[in-house]
Write a protein that holds these residues in place. Sequence first.
Motif, PDB file in Angstrom:
ATOM      1  N   THR A 133      33.023  36.394  48.292  1.00 55.23           N
ATOM      2  CA  THR A 133      32.581  35.000  48.403  1.00 55.23           C
ATOM      3  C   THR A 133      32.955  34.418  49.756  1.00 55.23           C
ATOM      4  N   ARG A 166      29.408  35.205  45.345  1.00 57.34           N
ATOM      5  CA  ARG A 166      29.944  35.254  43.971  1.00 57.34           C
ATOM      6  C   ARG A 166      29.034  36.076  43.060  1.00 57.34           C
ATOM      7  N   ALA A 194      36.266  35.757  42.918  1.00 58.70           N
ATOM      8  CA  ALA A 194      35.070  35.364  43.671  1.00 58.70           C
ATOM      9  C   ALA A 194      34.472  34.077  43.100  1.00 58.70           C
ATOM     10  N   THR A 195      34.558  33.925  41.776  1.00 61.95           N
ATOM     11  CA  THR A 195      34.015  32.746  41.109  1.00 61.95           C
ATOM     12  C   THR A 195      34.849  31.506  41.419  1.00 61.95           C
ATOM     13  N   ALA A 198      34.242  30.404  45.013  1.00 60.67           N
ATOM     14  CA  ALA A 198      32.990  29.650  45.177  1.00 60.67           C
ATOM     15  C   ALA A 198      33.167  28.203  44.729  1.00 60.67           C
TER      16      ALA A 198
END
Length: 215
Positions: A133, A166, A194-195, A198
């Motif tokens: 990300t 993401r 990664a989520t 973001a």
Amino acid sequence: MQQFQNAKSGDIVLSLADRIIENRAYLSEIDGKIGDGDHGVNMAKGFGMAAERIKGADMSLAEALDTLGTVLMTEIGGSMGPLYGVMFTQFAETIEKSDRIDAATFSAMLHNGLDGIQAIGSAKVGDKTLLDTLVPAIDAFDTAIAGGKSFSEALQALVAAAEAGRDSTRDLVAKIGRASRLGERSLGVLDAGATSCALILKSLAGGVETRLQPA
């Protein structure tokens, strides 16, 4: 040229904490599919503790980021506390002497945060981590500025690239951390780091964009 004031911008970090706390269950649900299942809980705990210290303190953005980073590094367990902790403290160090933050300073802040993460971890893009990300988001911001886009437009490019990054983790095999033991079974699931990254970048960009003024 657009810029924003460092002073009195600590509320950006409070909004960021709210987004993480709101998504606590979602982040833990994602993490539970291929990890320990505690990502959202740990993140919400750390961001919530930092928010309590920032509220009503009239902090600059640098001061608020430093408060958040210090809490995450010293008081939160798991792998993400140190990684995000160093990112936010590096952010803070980059801008602490800047009264007003322009696109070049913001880019330097992002790069120093990334450098901090890479200095303590071995992950790289493609390993199904928060770097999938963060790296494309920074690249998109820099590319937009280099192409003559405004600070505001570059922030929008950053968010779009962060969300695409993401989503790309769904098609990656985990190479780092607990999820790496699953091998091919880690395919088809978003990476929790990664989520959350973001979410952080979108909230940060939104907070900055509302404060931008002509130089």
